[in-house]
Scaffold this active site. Structure first.
Site, mmCIF file in Angstrom:
data_model
loop_
_atom_site.group_PDB
_atom_site.id
_atom_site.type_symbol
_atom_site.label_atom_id
_atom_site.label_comp_id
_atom_site.label_asym_id
_atom_site.label_seq_id
_atom_site.Cartn_x
_atom_site.Cartn_y
_atom_site.Cartn_z
ATOM 1 N N SER A 102 44.696 73.197 79.390
ATOM 2 C CA SER A 102 42.866 73.150 79.091
ATOM 3 C C SER A 102 42.671 74.083 77.544
ATOM 4 O O SER A 102 43.275 74.101 76.800
ATOM 5 C CB SER A 102 42.199 72.478 79.290
ATOM 6 O OG SER A 102 40.837 72.076 78.799
ATOM 7 N N GLU B 257 50.897 69.756 75.674
ATOM 8 C CA GLU B 257 50.298 68.322 76.590
ATOM 9 C C GLU B 257 49.510 68.317 75.368
ATOM 10 O O GLU B 257 48.529 69.348 75.358
ATOM 11 C CB GLU B 257 49.859 68.789 77.341
ATOM 12 C CG GLU B 257 49.143 69.666 77.789
ATOM 13 C CD GLU B 257 47.344 69.531 78.413
ATOM 14 O OE1 GLU B 257 46.826 68.765 78.337
ATOM 15 O OE2 GLU B 257 46.340 70.606 78.669
ATOM 16 N N HIS C 86 47.240 67.985 81.854
ATOM 17 C CA HIS C 86 45.594 67.046 82.489
ATOM 18 C C HIS C 86 46.081 66.217 83.254
ATOM 19 O O HIS C 86 45.552 65.280 83.849
ATOM 20 C CB HIS C 86 44.638 66.871 81.599
ATOM 21 C CG HIS C 86 43.950 67.596 80.498
ATOM 22 N ND1 HIS C 86 44.789 68.490 79.531
ATOM 23 C CD2 HIS C 86 42.989 68.310 80.467
ATOM 24 C CE1 HIS C 86 43.667 69.164 79.087
ATOM 25 N NE2 HIS C 86 42.082 68.652 79.828
#
Length: 337
Positions: free
Chosen positions: A110, A241, A308
């Site tokens: 992230s 991602e 995620h």
């Protein structure tokens, strides 16, 4: 040349929050994760930033940078794992002393992926894109997530193999905790363009595309210099991602990366499963992937185990990788050379 840290048995893990900290009402999950690591034989040291959070930050940028550098310079700390990501890690990058960083693992994803990619690009030290600390709090771990320990314990010149998961988590169910944290209910299917069997090889680089796109044009995203200094002439496999972008925002980002030279000498691109990718006027994520393939004429894999929508493979920025997939399943072979 890439420098590969090692994770020894009984290692000391430093926990610091270079982005968001953990609010008081969630301190218990940090405690659970620390206890779990200690039962696994690790020593864990938490910094002051871990248990504070205000306006999406654990502390001021200077305090976050100072604590992170303290862990990086501490000879007794073997690895650093932030509690989780956040929003504004980018604020600390110009306050870090990359030249003095020691070779030790930093693991996360992230918002943390901006830090990971910046460290590898600036120093040639490999970094690990994978689980966050709080996701290690379960009574046991699924096989895909649990590989973080094996990957980080792999020595230089060694080979580590990871395979696609059997099932993934469709949605978070915080009201119904699972002994392994994740609720893995949906069959994993890796997809790819072109259809059939897909193979690619090269040096891995990537992260959360929402975050690392902001390194473009900065001293912390100088892909050309990294290539020349550390992997001259070698191809790159990008893995991304998408946490929150819709399809047009993602398309703009990929075009920007192409124009900035990030896809020069690229042998393939991997995309993780995403909770986002919302279509805009019938412009779907499949359209984005197909157009990227038409632009670059290199293999594109998507819905892989990254990001995620857990679980996720531990990808090492800087490692040489051989990736192959067919019939909805994949293998990632990473070579620490």
């Amino acid at each position: 040349m890439i420098s590969y840290p090692t994770l020894p048995k009984g290692a000391t893990i430093g926990v610091t929050a270079p982005s968001s900290g953990v609010p008081k009402e969630l301190h218990q999950i940090v405690h659970q994760a620390v206890e779990r690591l200690e039962r696994m034989g690790y020593q864990v040291v938490c910094g002051d930033t871990v248990r504070t959070d205000e306006k999406t930050r654990s502390a001021s940028a200077s305090v976050r940078a100072e604590e992170f550098m303290a862990f990086m310079s501490n000879e007794r700390v073997d690895a650093i794992i932030p509690p989780w990501g956040g929003e504004l890690l980018i604020e600390i990058l110009d306050k870090l002393d990359f030249a003095s960083m020691k070779s030790k693992w930093v693991l996360g994803y992230s918002d943390t992926s901006a830090l990971l990619l910046a460290i590898t690009l600036r120093t040639g030290i490999a970094t690990a894109h994978g689980t966050n600390l709080v996701d290690l709090r379960g009574e046991f771990a699924d096989p895909t997530t649990a590989m973080w320990e094996t990957v980080l314990s792999t020595g230089k010149s060694s080979v580590i193999i990871q395979t696609s998961s059997n099932k993934y988590q469709k949605e978070w169910r915080h009201d119904n905790p699972s002994p392994c944290v994740f609720h893995l209910t949906e069959p994993t299917v890796w997809r790819f363009i072109p259809k059939g069997r897909v193979e690619m090889s090269g040096r891995l680089l990537g992260g959360c595309i929402d975050i690392i796109r902001h390194l473009i044009g900065t001293p912390f995203g100088d892909i050309r210099k990294f290539r020349e200094s550390h992997i001259p002439g070698e191809p790159v496999i990008w893995y991304f991602e998408n946490c929150s972008m819709n399809t047009t925002d993602l398309r703009r980002t990929l075009v920007q990366m192409k124009l900035a030279g990030w896809f020069n000498n690229c042998s393939g691109i991997l995309f993780g499963r995403s909770p986002a990718n919302d279509p805009v006027e019938n412009y779907t994520i499949e359209d984005v992937y197909n157009e990227l393939y038409e632009d670059l004429r290199i293999p594109i894999m998507f819905d892989i185990d990254c990001g995620h929508v857990p679980p996720q493979i531990t990808f090492i920025n800087g490692a040489y990788a051989e990736v192959e997939a067919e019939n909805g399943a994949g293998i990632v072979r990473q070579i620490f050379k």
